[in-house]
Design a protein around this motif. Structure first.
Motif, PDB file in Angstrom:
ATOM      1  N   TYR A   5      37.619  28.492  37.143  1.00 26.08           N
ATOM      2  CA  TYR A   5      39.109  28.166  36.856  1.00 26.08           C
ATOM      3  C   TYR A   5      39.836  27.012  37.606  1.00 26.08           C
ATOM      4  N   ASN A   6      39.061  26.928  38.867  1.00 25.89           N
ATOM      5  CA  ASN A   6      40.039  26.081  39.749  1.00 25.89           C
ATOM      6  C   ASN A   6      40.025  24.500  39.008  1.00 25.89           C
ATOM      7  N   LEU A  41      45.265  33.559  39.006  1.00 26.82           N
ATOM      8  CA  LEU A  41      45.369  31.995  39.473  1.00 26.82           C
ATOM      9  C   LEU A  41      46.593  31.817  39.889  1.00 26.82           C
ATOM     10  N   GLU A  89      42.138  30.053  41.725  1.00 25.78           N
ATOM     11  CA  GLU A  89      41.768  31.572  41.618  1.00 25.78           C
ATOM     12  C   GLU A  89      41.827  31.916  43.154  1.00 25.78           C
ATOM     13  N   HIS A  95      43.392  37.887  29.465  1.00 21.74           N
ATOM     14  CA  HIS A  95      44.084  37.706  30.892  1.00 21.74           C
ATOM     15  C   HIS A  95      45.688  37.937  30.705  1.00 21.74           C
ATOM     16  N   SER A 109      35.399  28.295  42.055  1.00 21.05           N
ATOM     17  CA  SER A 109      35.867  29.306  40.863  1.00 21.05           C
ATOM     18  C   SER A 109      35.866  28.373  39.795  1.00 21.05           C
ATOM     19  N   GLU A 138      42.225  35.752  45.864  1.00 22.07           N
ATOM     20  CA  GLU A 138      42.145  37.151  45.739  1.00 22.07           C
ATOM     21  C   GLU A 138      42.587  37.618  47.106  1.00 22.07           C
ATOM     22  N   TYR A 187      44.167  29.652  31.801  1.00 17.91           N
ATOM     23  CA  TYR A 187      42.969  30.670  31.534  1.00 17.91           C
ATOM     24  C   TYR A 187      41.569  29.674  30.925  1.00 17.91           C
ATOM     25  N   ARG A 211      44.094  39.725  42.143  1.00 16.20           N
ATOM     26  CA  ARG A 211      43.169  38.708  41.821  1.00 16.20           C
ATOM     27  C   ARG A 211      43.875  37.923  40.602  1.00 16.20           C
ATOM     28  N   LEU A 234      44.213  37.773  36.661  1.00 20.55           N
ATOM     29  CA  LEU A 234      42.837  37.732  35.786  1.00 20.55           C
ATOM     30  C   LEU A 234      42.431  39.213  35.658  1.00 20.55           C
TER      31      LEU A 234
END
Length: 651
Positions: free
Chosen positions: A200-201, A140, A184, A130, A198, A186, A317, A138, A118
């Motif tokens: 994105y999840n 996905l 996601e 991305h 997140s 980190e 993304y 960080r 990311l």
């Protein structure tokens, strides 16, 4: 990476007492026929690269209820079946799980892993930014979920009773536990952690709407009562390995989809479809999903299986993006497809059909790859030519085009159009003269030496006299790895060429077996160069680190008396094909999806079906890895492995 049952071997049994392998076809006579395949191959072009790599202390063969790492390494338990993706605090409680809850939680039997970085200055939907990032702290995590096991997921089942007796409520949960997860993650001071809530999840399951694209889209054989257009389908299943594209999308495979369907193919009126369904293991006695969801009963929807067995592409993304099934890459039991891209040249994707006597494939796009032009590049996998591999004597090979009207792919042989060629890809490849292989699994290209490697897990169905140059063992129980060498040199190889060279990188098994016909062979290495714990069997997945070292994940070592795991080795130099044992699974599990962060400092692995063994059930599991909590069952999980000193993994 298909479902399997392993005999449980006592953890106290020493490695020296393992069962003998059964390589009855190797010997001196076979060595003569495969002499060309034992050439050093890609390793001849470079210097001593590899001799200073992989300095970790090797772990021993073992078989117990734990996972194992070398000294100086630690693993974060990152994701487990049932872990939430949303920002809510409810703990995983199996007996309270329903389909809606499962759709918001990490799925079952994690397999392929893709780490997609990311960029700090980009938002959801800005995949172009991305995809250029190399952020290693960080990103996905994109994870396949291959199949479900109700007898290990829910109370009250044995393995036998769950085949035809799973309840509607539990089938609904299973359908949400299959597919794919996007999470996601980190790197924090406490290690790798998921970012709950997140944007994105995402879960992609058997109820996710998808487009069907490519030459077979809209064909009458893909049309059903729910989708007369033949261009829309709900869901994906049997998600094994996969791939990543340089334009920021993820490819996920549909492998063992036949087991999701029930019904007797002989009761299907269309003889073409009856033959088709038999070929993918669809039987009346399969799982009873069709009782709950009628599209999985071939006597109700005889064309529904034709909408599975493809590669699926999606944009991680953009959480609102719609996945699409790529018919141009053929229909079979996909292990995965991995992409080679060079600016100004067609993209090339390699894949394997994970079944005995099936084939290795290559796709070449019609248009060329343009670095940075992602809108253009996202069309490349929808228009091109699919080929099947022919591996000949003397270490030479040819890619055979699977094109309607060419060779035997004509109406006289039952092909109406290109859609038929793609739907019945296996039959097309066989008619063209492709080489039947010993279960092709992962097929990936080493970014350092630009050669392509084929994992051939095993083939217990190959009989004496049925061997071929690229598959020299009858009843191949330990598998092997082939190296494909396209014309050119490292970094400049022509993967679109229709000819190639090949050699055997290694033959799995014990290099010190008493019977020459049973010995493993690791390139040009002498048996004394392979440690007592360095040899392995049944190569499945493969990954490459920044230095070009090969990391092989196995599925089947328990048949040889020790755990499945991960072995690393150089592909060039004096230690070419000399494996070192890096990771070991708990009993009953295999390891899948090895994936490195761009900086090489984290290695993600998927531990699949822990405690999968005879008589092991939810109510009485063989063990309860990874939680070791008497209230929780064994749970497939993803680990994030790092060196304690922060260095690159393996070096």
């Amino acid at each position: 990476m298909t479902s399997h049952k392993e005999e449980v071997i006592s953890k106290e049994q020493p490695a020296s007492l393992t069962r003998r392998t059964l390589f009855k076809a190797l010997g001196a006579a076979t060595a003569a026929t495969t002499g060309a395949s034992l050439l050093p191959g890609c390793g001849t072009e470079t210097n001593n690269r590899g001799s200073e790599n992989l300095s970790f202390k090797e772990i021993p063969h073992a078989l117990d209820f734990k996972h194992h790492l070398p000294e100086g390494y630690s693993a974060d338990l990152l994701l487990r079946w049932g872990d939430p993706l949303d920002a809510f605090a409810e703990a995983f409680t199996p007996d309270k799980l329903d389909a809606r809850e499962q759709s918001r939680r990490f799925g079952y039997n994690n397999d392929f892993i893709a780490f997609m970085p990311l960029a700090a200055d980009a938002a959801p939907g800005e995949g172009d930014k991305h995809s250029l990032s190399s952020n290693s702290e960080r990103g996905l995590l994109c994870v396949n979920h291959e199949y479900t096991q109700p007898h290990l997921m829910f109370a009250g089942y044995t393995e036998d009773s769950s085949v035809r007796g799973t309840s509607d409520a539990h089938i609904a949960i299973e359908q949400q536990a299959c597919g794919h997860s996007v999470v996601e993650i980190e790197l924090t001071a406490q290690g790798w952690q998921p970012v709950l809530g997140s944007p994105y999840n995402r879960r992609i399951t058997l109820t996710t709407a998808m487009d069907i694209v490519g030459a077979a889209a809209g064909d009458k054989r893909l049309q059903t009562s729910e989708d007369p257009s033949g261009t829309q389908v709900y869901g994906t299943v049997g998600n094994c390995a996969g791939g990543k594209t340089p334009w920021g999308t993820v490819l996920i495979a549909e492998e063992g989809f036949g087991g999701a369907f029930q019904g007797d193919p002989d009761n299907v009126a269309d003889e073409v479809e009856a033959r088709n369904h038999h070929g993918f293991g669809i039987e009346e006695g399969n799982r009873n999903w069709g009782d709950y969801d009628r599209r999985f009963d071939i006597t109700v929807e005889p064309n529904e299986p034709n909408r599975f067995g493809w590669m699926v592409e999606y944009d991680p993304y953009d959480p609102e993006s719609k996945p699409r099934k790529l018919t141009g890459l053929g229909r079979f039991e996909h292990e995965g497809f991995t992409v080679v891209s060079k600016p100004g040249e067609p993209i090339v994707a390699y894949g394997g059909d994970d079944d005995e006597h099936q084939f290795v494939y290559r796709f070449v796009s019609s248009d060329v790859y343009r670095a940075g032009e992602n809108t253009h590049n996202r069309k490349l996998l929808t228009d091109g030519t699919l080929y099947a591999g022919q591996f000949k004597e003397g270490g030479v090979g040819t890619w055979l085009p699977l094109v309607f009207g060419q060779g035997p792919l004509t109406p006289e042989n039952g092909f109406r159009n290109q859609a038929d060629v793609l739907i019945d890809c296996r039959r097309a490849a066989r008619l063209m003269g492709a080489t039947p292989m010993d279960r092709p699994e992962d097929v990936e290209t080493n970014p350092v030496n630009d050669c392509t490697y084929v994992m051939l897990t095993k083939n217990k169905k190959r009989k004496p006299g049925d061997e071929n140059p690229a598959n020299p063992r009858a009843r191949n129980t330990a598998g092997h790895v082939l190296e494909i060498v396209p014309p050119g040199r490292s970094g400049l190889r022509d993967h679109s060429s229709d000819t190639f060279q090949w050699n055997t990188f290694l033959l799995g098994g014990n290099p010190n077996a008493e019977d020459p016909a049973e010995r493993g062979a690791y390139g040009q290495q002498q048996a004394g160069n392979i440690s007592a714990h360095g040899w392995f069997a049944n190569p499945d997945n493969v990954a490459f680190d920044q230095r070009g070292n090969m990391w092989i994940a196995t599925d089947g070592c328990e048949d040889f008396g020790f755990h499945d795991g991960l072995w690393a080795m150089a592909t060039e130099g004096e230690l070419r094909a000399a494996p070192k044992h890096f990771f070991g699974c708990p009993v009953g599990a295999e390891i899948c999806g090895p994936e490195f962060t761009p900086d090489g400092k984290t290695l993600f692995v998927a531990v699949q079906h822990p405690a999968d063994a005879d008589n092991s059930t939810f109510d009485n599991p063989l063990h309860r890895w990874p939680d070791n909590d008497p209230k929780l069952p064994p749970r497939p999980s993803v680990l994030a492995i790092r060196r304690n000193d922060g260095g690159s993994v393996g070096s």
